[in-house]
Design a protein around this motif. Structure first.
Motif, PDB file in Angstrom:
ATOM      1  N   PRO A 157      14.298  25.458 -10.400  1.00 32.18           N
ATOM      2  CA  PRO A 157      12.956  26.058 -10.404  1.00 32.18           C
ATOM      3  C   PRO A 157      12.329  26.137  -9.025  1.00 32.18           C
ATOM      4  N   MET A 158      12.559  25.121  -8.174  1.00 35.19           N
ATOM      5  CA  MET A 158      11.985  25.139  -6.837  1.00 35.19           C
ATOM      6  C   MET A 158      12.465  26.342  -6.047  1.00 35.19           C
ATOM      7  N   VAL A 159      13.762  26.649  -6.133  1.00 34.97           N
ATOM      8  CA  VAL A 159      14.315  27.785  -5.405  1.00 34.97           C
ATOM      9  C   VAL A 159      13.732  29.093  -5.932  1.00 34.97           C
ATOM     10  N   LYS A 160      13.552  29.188  -7.234  1.00 33.71           N
ATOM     11  CA  LYS A 160      12.954  30.393  -7.813  1.00 33.71           C
ATOM     12  C   LYS A 160      11.537  30.606  -7.299  1.00 33.71           C
ATOM     13  N   ILE A 161      10.763  29.529  -7.244  1.00 30.35           N
ATOM     14  CA  ILE A 161       9.384  29.639  -6.766  1.00 30.35           C
ATOM     15  C   ILE A 161       9.360  30.085  -5.307  1.00 30.35           C
ATOM     16  N   PHE A 162      10.217  29.498  -4.491  1.00 32.13           N
ATOM     17  CA  PHE A 162      10.294  29.907  -3.091  1.00 32.13           C
ATOM     18  C   PHE A 162      10.726  31.359  -2.974  1.00 32.13           C
ATOM     19  N   GLY A 163      11.702  31.774  -3.767  1.00 30.73           N
ATOM     20  CA  GLY A 163      12.179  33.149  -3.697  1.00 30.73           C
ATOM     21  C   GLY A 163      11.080  34.155  -3.994  1.00 30.73           C
ATOM     22  N   VAL A 164      10.302  33.897  -5.049  1.00 30.88           N
ATOM     23  CA  VAL A 164       9.210  34.808  -5.414  1.00 30.88           C
ATOM     24  C   VAL A 164       8.146  34.838  -4.321  1.00 30.88           C
ATOM     25  N   GLY A 165       7.714  33.659  -3.871  1.00 33.94           N
ATOM     26  CA  GLY A 165       6.656  33.598  -2.867  1.00 33.94           C
ATOM     27  C   GLY A 165       7.045  34.247  -1.552  1.00 33.94           C
ATOM     28  N   LEU A 166       8.257  33.960  -1.074  1.00 28.81           N
ATOM     29  CA  LEU A 166       8.704  34.526   0.196  1.00 28.81           C
ATOM     30  C   LEU A 166       8.878  36.039   0.107  1.00 28.81           C
ATOM     31  N   ALA A 167       9.473  36.520  -0.988  1.00 27.53           N
ATOM     32  CA  ALA A 167       9.716  37.957  -1.125  1.00 27.53           C
ATOM     33  C   ALA A 167       8.401  38.740  -1.149  1.00 27.53           C
ATOM     34  N   VAL A 168       7.432  38.276  -1.935  1.00 27.57           N
ATOM     35  CA  VAL A 168       6.154  38.986  -2.036  1.00 27.57           C
ATOM     36  C   VAL A 168       5.417  38.957  -0.700  1.00 27.57           C
ATOM     37  N   ALA A 169       5.390  37.796  -0.052  1.00 30.43           N
ATOM     38  CA  ALA A 169       4.650  37.681   1.204  1.00 30.43           C
ATOM     39  C   ALA A 169       5.232  38.584   2.290  1.00 30.43           C
ATOM     40  N   ILE A 170       6.553  38.616   2.405  1.00 30.44           N
ATOM     41  CA  ILE A 170       7.175  39.452   3.430  1.00 30.44           C
ATOM     42  C   ILE A 170       6.937  40.934   3.129  1.00 30.44           C
ATOM     43  N   ALA A 171       7.031  41.315   1.856  1.00 26.37           N
ATOM     44  CA  ALA A 171       6.804  42.716   1.484  1.00 26.37           C
ATOM     45  C   ALA A 171       5.380  43.148   1.816  1.00 26.37           C
ATOM     46  N   VAL A 172       4.412  42.301   1.477  1.00 22.67           N
ATOM     47  CA  VAL A 172       3.006  42.626   1.768  1.00 22.67           C
ATOM     48  C   VAL A 172       2.762  42.636   3.276  1.00 22.67           C
ATOM     49  N   ASP A 173       3.335  41.676   3.977  1.00 32.56           N
ATOM     50  CA  ASP A 173       3.110  41.566   5.413  1.00 32.56           C
ATOM     51  C   ASP A 173       3.640  42.777   6.170  1.00 32.56           C
ATOM     52  N   ALA A 174       4.823  43.248   5.777  1.00 33.31           N
ATOM     53  CA  ALA A 174       5.460  44.344   6.521  1.00 33.31           C
ATOM     54  C   ALA A 174       4.893  45.714   6.159  1.00 33.31           C
ATOM     55  N   THR A 175       4.178  45.813   5.055  1.00 34.23           N
ATOM     56  CA  THR A 175       3.646  47.115   4.638  1.00 34.23           C
ATOM     57  C   THR A 175       2.137  47.189   4.839  1.00 34.23           C
ATOM     58  N   ILE A 176       1.392  46.520   3.997  1.00 35.47           N
ATOM     59  CA  ILE A 176      -0.065  46.635   4.037  1.00 35.47           C
ATOM     60  C   ILE A 176      -0.631  46.082   5.343  1.00 35.47           C
ATOM     61  N   ILE A 177      -0.157  44.900   5.748  1.00 34.75           N
ATOM     62  CA  ILE A 177      -0.760  44.243   6.915  1.00 34.75           C
ATOM     63  C   ILE A 177      -0.304  44.893   8.220  1.00 34.75           C
ATOM     64  N   ARG A 178       1.019  44.982   8.459  1.00 33.57           N
ATOM     65  CA  ARG A 178       1.510  45.531   9.725  1.00 33.57           C
ATOM     66  C   ARG A 178       1.400  47.049   9.779  1.00 33.57           C
ATOM     67  N   GLY A 179       1.452  47.713   8.613  1.00 33.45           N
ATOM     68  CA  GLY A 179       1.400  49.163   8.621  1.00 33.45           C
ATOM     69  C   GLY A 179      -0.002  49.733   8.612  1.00 33.45           C
ATOM     70  N   PHE A 180      -0.965  48.971   8.083  1.00 38.89           N
ATOM     71  CA  PHE A 180      -2.318  49.517   7.940  1.00 38.89           C
ATOM     72  C   PHE A 180      -3.392  48.600   8.539  1.00 38.89           C
ATOM     73  N   LEU A 181      -3.425  47.334   8.105  1.00 34.00           N
ATOM     74  CA  LEU A 181      -4.540  46.469   8.490  1.00 34.00           C
ATOM     75  C   LEU A 181      -4.535  46.158   9.987  1.00 34.00           C
ATOM     76  N   VAL A 182      -3.401  45.748  10.530  1.00 36.53           N
ATOM     77  CA  VAL A 182      -3.341  45.422  11.954  1.00 36.53           C
ATOM     78  C   VAL A 182      -3.633  46.645  12.826  1.00 36.53           C
ATOM     79  N   PRO A 183      -2.991  47.804  12.585  1.00 37.73           N
ATOM     80  CA  PRO A 183      -3.340  48.978  13.397  1.00 37.73           C
ATOM     81  C   PRO A 183      -4.815  49.359  13.301  1.00 37.73           C
TER      82      PRO A 183
END
Length: 731
Positions: A656-682
């Motif tokens: 279960p610990m690995v599953k929780i890490f997998g979900v959290g890391l995947a969502v955070a990286i996806a949001v960071d590389a799209t919404i944040i780096r593509g729109f919010l930071v610029p």
């Protein structure tokens, strides 16, 4: 060729060493200075065998076709116990036919085995031998399942299919990004060498320090992602230089001098974030942090040495074996990339983009308010494993609390000299613990050999993951008995203390990570605003990650879709198997914070570096933002896709610990590389204008002259724009 050969020999040697001399993994969750640790220390002082950590193993018996008390089954159980007694380190075997050893239905019983002089790091092997010795009962159709074995073989975290899936997904992304098989294989090869080296070091370290069982899987997850990403950044820059007509050797030199520095800086931020876990007050978390950092260091070293060596050896063959219809960049009408066009679009409407981006991120982070922390017990393990099966049988026969009994140890102010008759203090302790609300059963008190402490085992009415079990722990600790001080140990008490310790230290860890990361950015870009803004952006991406964790696990919206099995006692309906709540261990959010903050800073560094270089050339802030996004957008997106693919692949792990890490890391990286780096930071950089690079004169004088990407001919700054920038910085 020398560098390539040395890396291959190093990786092969460390891998061979870890295979032939594997280091043991540790299950030590001790937290010095806590009440649970005091109880565990007292348990080791003269209470006899079986009370040391890992000193007791149970075999759960289940007779589906009749009671265990029948004559034939009793003989089989006794034969199994005789065989277990003959095993090394076994000092006592307690029959299931004792008081409290047989369930009321007489179909479920417990053989309790007490050990002494055994190696706790080899508890899985000991458990396997004891389980094999119970074979006589299985011949009569009696189920015999090992329990309470610390980390049995079916619960060890091992590498395997998820890594293969992650590598395959990464290869597909690289093929799509580069369009050539040779180029796509370079980051994969570098990352595999890095992982082999890091895992070899971690395995051999197990002979010197306590290495948590989660260390190898965490190192693989993080090391594989950053290893491919860092090599990808270097390779992208190299291919661009080759496309501009730069000779191979000169291109390799420029890549090493410029992008290599950015990789070192980005990797350093991840290591710093992980190292801050040393302040968490939880030894296991501290060790997990710096050991995981080893994989990041290996990724950085292979990126700045092995990758340039490969690029120099391959030359223009880096673009060999081109695949049709892949890797071709789309250009706008003016010849710029689509990402530059997005940057220009954002620059024309920054306020609208800013408001919309914040609204989306707030919506993603809002569920984090419902995040439910608590110990996760073996009732959430995969069905079909010994861990899950023994948990189910114990709960069915003896109640849920039997899976997490409390060990209550009372220190006596005056040592007991006369043991006959039994001192009244022993019975007083038992009676007072039994009177606590939520306690179902209390065993007979046991006095240690020196007469200085009394021990009783108490079984609560609730499962270890039930929040009410934590209340029982606190109520027992609140007992005030004359002449003795009460301490509570056991799994539930230990996790309660871990949660409290981590909660107290979380502000310190978060503050240190944010401040040190901001300081690194300040040294790199000489801009307080950029440093503060980057730290805030990373915190925002963390909010989205915790929101996703809350939705999936705390609120149960799709926990079954990530492979979690419903807890014991729930029905088997279709909706129940898909939607059910799962507690999240208290140390996971802090570990996620450290990992994600470091990884998010990577993308921030690469984007800011490109924007700053463009701004230093012509001094037009909006244009610099568009050019910076155009330069890095494609490679950041590819890197993020690789990271997301790797982390999603690890969700298939049974733990279960690995599953929780997998979900959290995947969502955070996806949001960071799209919404944040593509729109919010610029958008924020366009609105801040020249203030992005503002620095007070006094601060500019004391800051050392550092550069994330070094200096090369391509990035030399034109004199007039540089003078203009310096003047603005000092104004």
């Amino acid at each position: 060729m020398i560098v390539l050969t040395l890396w291959i020999l190093l990786a092969a040697g460390l891998t061979a060493g870890s295979v032939f001399f594997p280091g043991p993994v540790s299950n030590n969750v001790a937290i010095p200075g806590t009440d649970a640790q005091r109880a565990h220390d007292l348990m080791a002082e003269g209470f006899g065998p079986g009370y040391d950590p890992g000193g007791t193993i149970q075999i759960v018996l289940y007779s589906e076709n009749g009671p265990l008390t029948s004559q034939r089954r009793t003989r089989a159980v006794n034969r199994a116990m005789d065989r277990i007694r003959d095993l090394p380190h076994v000092v006592e075997v307690m029959t299931p036919y004792r008081m409290g050893g047989l369930a009321p239905n007489r179909e479920i019983g417990l053989i309790t085995v007490k050990l002494q002089g055994h190696d706790n790091n080899k508890l899985a092997e000991t458990t396997k031998a004891i389980s094999a010795a119970a074979e006589p009962v299985r011949g009569l159709g009696i189920e015999a399942v090992p329990a309470n074995a610390g980390t049995p073989a079916d619960k060890e975290i091992k590498t395997g299919a998820s890594e293969v899936i992650g590598v395959v997904c990464a290869l597909l992304v690289l093929l799509f990004a580069f369009g050539t098989l040779v180029a796509a294989m370079i980051p994969i090869f570098a990352a595999l060498v890095s992982i082999a080296t890091g895992l070899g070091v971690i395995s051999l370290l197990g002979h010197l320090v306590d290495v948590p069982k989660q260390a190898s899987i965490m190192a693989t997850m993080i090391g594989l992602g950053v290893g491919i990403d860092y090599a990808l950044f270097l390779l992208s820059r190299h291919r661009k230089l080759l496309g501009d007509g730069v000779p191979v050797r000169e291109a390799v030199r420029r890549v090493s001098a410029s992008s290599g520095g950015a990789v070192v800086f980005a990797g350093g931020t991840v290591v710093i974030a992980l190292s801050a876990l040393m302040l968490a007050g939880f030894p296991m978390l501290r060790t997990l942090g710096w050991i995981t950092g080893i994989s990041v260091v290996c990724a950085v070293l292979t990126s700045v040495t092995l990758v340039p060596a490969l690029l120099g050896l391959l030359g223009h063959r880096v673009n060999a074996l081109r695949l049709p219809f892949m890797g071709r960049r789309r250009k706008d009408a003016d010849g710029s990339s689509g990402w530059a066009g997005l940057g220009s679009w954002v620059a024309r409407r920054p306020w609208g983009v800013l408001v919309l981006s914040i609204a989306v991120l707030v919506a993603l982070a809002a569920p984090a308010l419902a995040l439910k922390l608590g110990p996760i017990d073996d009732g959430y393990s995969d069905r079909g494993t010994d861990t899950r099966r023994s948990y189910e049988l114990i709960e069915a026969g003896f109640g849920p609390g039997m899976n997490g009994p409390l060990v209550v140890v009372a220190e006596l102010e005056e040592a007991v000299a006369d043991r006959e008759p039994a001192p009244a203090a022993l019975q007083l302790l038992k009676d007072q613990v039994a009177a606590v609300e939520g306690v179902r059963f209390v065993g007979d008190p046991l006095l240690n050999t020196t007469g200085t402490a009394v021990l009783v085992q108490a079984v609560p009415e609730y499962a270890p993951s039930d929040p009410r079990a934590l209340d029982v722990v606190e109520d027992v600790r609140a007992l005030r008995l004359e002449g003795m001080s009460v301490h509570v140990g056991g799994k539930v008490a230990g996790m309660a203390d871990a949660g409290n310790t981590i909660a107290e230290r979380t502000p310190l860890v978060v503050g240190v990570v944010v401040l040190l990361s901001a300081l690194l950015l300040l040294l790199a870009f000489r801009s307080p605003i950029v440093a503060i803004k980057a730290a805030l952006m990373n915190l925002i991406s963390l909010g989205a990650a915790f929101g996703a964790l809350s939705l999936v696990f705390s609120l149960g919206l799709g926990s079954g879709l990530v492979g979690m099995d419903p807890p014991v006692g729930t029905d088997d309906s279709y909706l129940t198997t898909l939607f059910f709540s799962v507690p999240i261990d208290s140390y996971i959010p802090l570990m996620l914070f450290a990992v994600l903050f470091g990884l998010s800073m990577d993308y921030e560094v690469f984007l800011l570096t490109a924007v700053r270089q463009a701004y230093l050339k012509h001094g037009d802030n909006s244009r610099a933002v568009a050019e910076g996004l155009g330069t890095t957008g494609r490679v950041i997106t590819s890197a993020a896709l690789i990271m997301v693919a790797v982390f999603v692949a690890f969700i298939a792990y049974p733990d279960p610990m690995v599953k929780i890490f997998g979900v959290g890391l995947a969502v955070a990286i996806a949001v960071d590389a799209t919404i944040i780096r593509g729109f919010l930071v610029p958008a924020t950089m366009v609105l801040l204008g020249r203030y992005n690079w503002w620095c007070p004169r006094w601060l500019d004088r004391i800051l050392p002259d550092l550069s994330v990407e070094g200096h090369d001919e391509e990035s030399m700054v034109e004199e007039e724009p540089r003078k203009e920038l310096v003047g603005a910085a000092r104004s």
